[in-house]
Design a protein around this motif. Structure first.
Motif, PDB file in Angstrom:
ATOM      1  N   GLU A  53      72.033  29.829  38.339  1.00 12.14           N
ATOM      2  CA  GLU A  53      72.011  30.084  36.898  1.00 12.14           C
ATOM      3  C   GLU A  53      70.603  30.023  36.338  1.00 12.14           C
ATOM      4  N   ARG A  54      69.717  29.301  36.965  1.00 12.13           N
ATOM      5  CA  ARG A  54      68.365  29.104  36.461  1.00 12.13           C
ATOM      6  C   ARG A  54      67.397  30.011  37.220  1.00 12.13           C
ATOM      7  N   ILE A  55      66.766  30.928  36.476  1.00 10.73           N
ATOM      8  CA  ILE A  55      65.810  31.851  37.081  1.00 10.73           C
ATOM      9  C   ILE A  55      64.410  31.426  36.658  1.00 10.73           C
ATOM     10  N   THR A  56      63.559  31.101  37.588  1.00 10.48           N
ATOM     11  CA  THR A  56      62.200  30.644  37.315  1.00 10.48           C
ATOM     12  C   THR A  56      61.203  31.738  37.662  1.00 10.48           C
ATOM     13  N   LEU A  57      60.334  32.070  36.675  1.00 13.20           N
ATOM     14  CA  LEU A  57      59.318  33.080  36.915  1.00 13.20           C
ATOM     15  C   LEU A  57      58.122  32.469  37.637  1.00 13.20           C
ATOM     16  N   PRO A  58      57.509  33.186  38.496  1.00 10.83           N
ATOM     17  CA  PRO A  58      56.281  32.701  39.131  1.00 10.83           C
ATOM     18  C   PRO A  58      55.184  32.464  38.097  1.00 10.83           C
ATOM     19  N   VAL A  59      54.264  31.590  38.413  1.00 12.78           N
ATOM     20  CA  VAL A  59      53.194  31.238  37.490  1.00 12.78           C
ATOM     21  C   VAL A  59      52.360  32.461  37.134  1.00 12.78           C
ATOM     22  N   SER A  60      52.064  33.308  38.081  1.00  9.94           N
ATOM     23  CA  SER A  60      51.250  34.499  37.823  1.00  9.94           C
ATOM     24  C   SER A  60      51.930  35.453  36.852  1.00  9.94           C
ATOM     25  N   VAL A  61      53.269  35.589  36.974  1.00  8.40           N
ATOM     26  CA  VAL A  61      54.012  36.463  36.064  1.00  8.40           C
ATOM     27  C   VAL A  61      54.013  35.902  34.650  1.00  8.40           C
ATOM     28  N   ARG A  62      54.179  34.569  34.547  1.00 13.25           N
ATOM     29  CA  ARG A  62      54.175  33.942  33.225  1.00 13.25           C
ATOM     30  C   ARG A  62      52.812  34.117  32.550  1.00 13.25           C
TER      31      ARG A  62
END
Length: 527
Positions: free
Chosen positions: A20-29
């Motif tokens: 349920e939890r989707i985490t974006l990579p640091v570079s994308v953020r």
């Protein structure tokens, strides 16, 4: 076996939570945040922090300076994220506020023009000199020559700039010339030469008092017909013993009664003024007003042989459709000022986000800070006016209430009490928002903020009027969703214009507004 089962269950729950939890990579953020910052910078360019501060906010990051420029290649309206009121729909915004500071000085008068240049007679010039009126206002410079030319005129200008004298002076001059050519023996009935229609009895009595001051020295007769028992007595006396009437000031209801009872004869009417035309020519009342125009045009030439003047501080955008086939809008000379439908640049305006239960406390606090300041407090209906009047009396704040449910004589006494400085606070409904002489007022409080921009223009126009010694200020309590929507329009208008902010959607079609918005507004209140 049971232990293995418990471990498998916990493992499945962990997998479910992870899915349920989707985490974006640091570079994308980082790229996303940089793109958002770039989009904000492309929309707004803060290039003049040293210029005058136009909007001062509790949260200083929303301050707006005069030379701030909002740039948008898609020609969209300013996004909510740039507005101090952008988040006011959230309950956590309670306590927030912003001020629209003064941006200019009052500029009602045209000091380069004299009344003698407008074609007025020496008799009227002497009266104006005795009244201490030296220079005409901008709207008077445009309107007086057009009315003297017997043209149909639309007189539209900001509140408090002298529209009453703009139409009254040339009509009185025309009456002097007309009366000399009429055989007075033929006026067997009360036959007025000019009729002035107004929406409320307070406004009718005020215009009548102004007309009497000028007509007394010109030997012209003025009669005021406003609703109430006094009007019925006047009509009865006219039927028993007709008297000479040159100028008739009336509300539509009282004039309709006088015409039906044949106490007034319309045979000699040459001039009809519809003051506060945005109200009387509104779709809700247009049929009654047009019917009165037909009754007043008893001459063979009909309406075409009668001069019609429309005066108002707000002009509906759909005037051509409102006038309909009865009167051709193309035949009117339009006399409009540059500040029509614009924010008052010489009046400070404060917008406060409050909860419903916080408004009475804040009102008492604001009034206690300046107890000697003449203040008008506007509410949404008659019940709210009575409630606030009682509340202020409990807090030992001298006040009086003015609303439509009061009897006519009592309404007249309440406003007179405020004008004669017997109290400094007038709690009122919108019956007091249009046209009344409020030179004494220096503070307007919108306890119940209006839903429509036209009502806000008229309410705020009670301060900063022509002849007032102070510019005044307006304080607004904002508590409901429809009110926040209107605040967004006002703030966007001010931020979008450097010098003069033109307000959008100025249309007083009350019936259409109720039909289109009423149910929607009611639903939003219930949420």
């Amino acid at each position: 076996m049971e232990r293995v089962l418990n471990i498998s269950i916990r493992y499945r729950h962990a997998l479910a939570n992870t899915a349920e939890r989707i985490t974006l990579p640091v570079s994308v953020r980082k790229r996303r945040d940089a793109k958002l910052r770039k989009s904000k910078q492309s929309f707004i360019q803060r290039n003049a922090i040293d210029s005058p501060l136009i909007i001062s906010c509790k949260r200083r990051e929303f301050n707006h300076f005069r030379d701030n420029v909002y740039v948008n290649s898609w020609n969209e309206e300013i996004p909510l994220r740039f507005l101090a009121s952008g988040g006011w729909l959230h309950y956590k915004s309670k306590g927030d506020y912003f001020n629209i500071n003064t941006r200019s000085k009052p500029n009602h008068l045209d000091k380069h023009t004299k009344f003698a240049d407008l074609g007025l007679s020496s008799a009227l010039l002497d009266i104006l000199k005795g009244e201490g009126v030296k220079h005409p206002s901008h709207v008077q410079v445009q309107t007086i020559p057009s009315i003297l030319d017997m043209s149909n005129v639309i007189c539209a200008a900001e509140t408090g700039c002298g529209k009453t004298l703009a139409y009254l002076l040339p009509i009185l001059q025309a009456l002097i010339n007309c009366k000399s050519m009429i055989d007075q023996k033929e006026r067997t009935l009360a036959s007025p030469l000019a009729v002035i229609l107004l929406p409320s009895q307070e406004l009718a009595q005020q215009v009548s008092s102004v007309a009497e001051r000028y007509c007394k020295q010109l030997r012209l007769d003025v009669l005021c017909l406003s609703q109430g028992s006094a009007t019925n007595r006047v009509i009865s006396s006219l039927r028993a013993k007709p008297q000479s009437i040159d100028v008739l000031v009336a509300t539509p209801g009282s004039l309709s009664i006088a015409l039906r009872s044949k106490a007034i004869s319309p045979m000699l009417v040459n001039h009809v003024v519809i003051d506060e035309a945005d109200t009387l020519m509104d779709e809700s009342f247009n049929r009654d007003t047009v019917q009165l125009l037909h009754q007043l045009s008893a001459k063979p030439a009909g309406i075409q042989g009668m001069q019609i003047v429309l005066a108002s501080a707000t002009l509906p955008r759909t005037l051509h459709s409102i006038l309909g086939d009865t009167i051709s809008a193309a035949g009117f000379v339009q006399c409009m000022t540059e500040n029509l439908h614009h924010m008052l640049g010489h009046v400070t305006q404060r917008f406060m986000r409050l909860g419903h239960v916080d408004k009475p406390v804040e009102l008492v606090k604001v009034l206690a800070e300046s107890p000697k300041t003449p203040t008008m407090v506007f509410v949404k209906n008659c019940g709210a006016a009575s409630y606030l009047h009682g509340l202020l009396r409990e807090k030992r704040i001298e006040s009086t209430a003015l609303h439509g449910d009061l009897p006519g004589n009592e309404r007249k006494g309440r406003f007179k009490e405020f004008q004669e400085e017997q109290c400094n606070v007038l709690v009122c409904s919108d019956v007091a928002s249009r046209g009344l002489d409020t030179l004494r007022v220096s503070h307007v409080i919108n306890y119940d903020f209006p839903f429509h921009i036209t009502d806000y223009i008229h309410r705020a126009g009670r301060v900063g009027r022509l002849g007032s010694h102070v510019s005044g200020k307006v304080t607004n309590f904002i508590g409901h969703r429809p009110e926040v929507n209107l605040v967004w329009q006002i703030e966007r208008a001010v931020r979008s214009n450097r010098d003069i902010a033109e307000l959008p959607d100025v249309n007083t079609n009350t019936k259409g507004f109720i039909n289109n918005q009423g149910l929607h507004v009611r639903r939003r209140f219930l949420r």
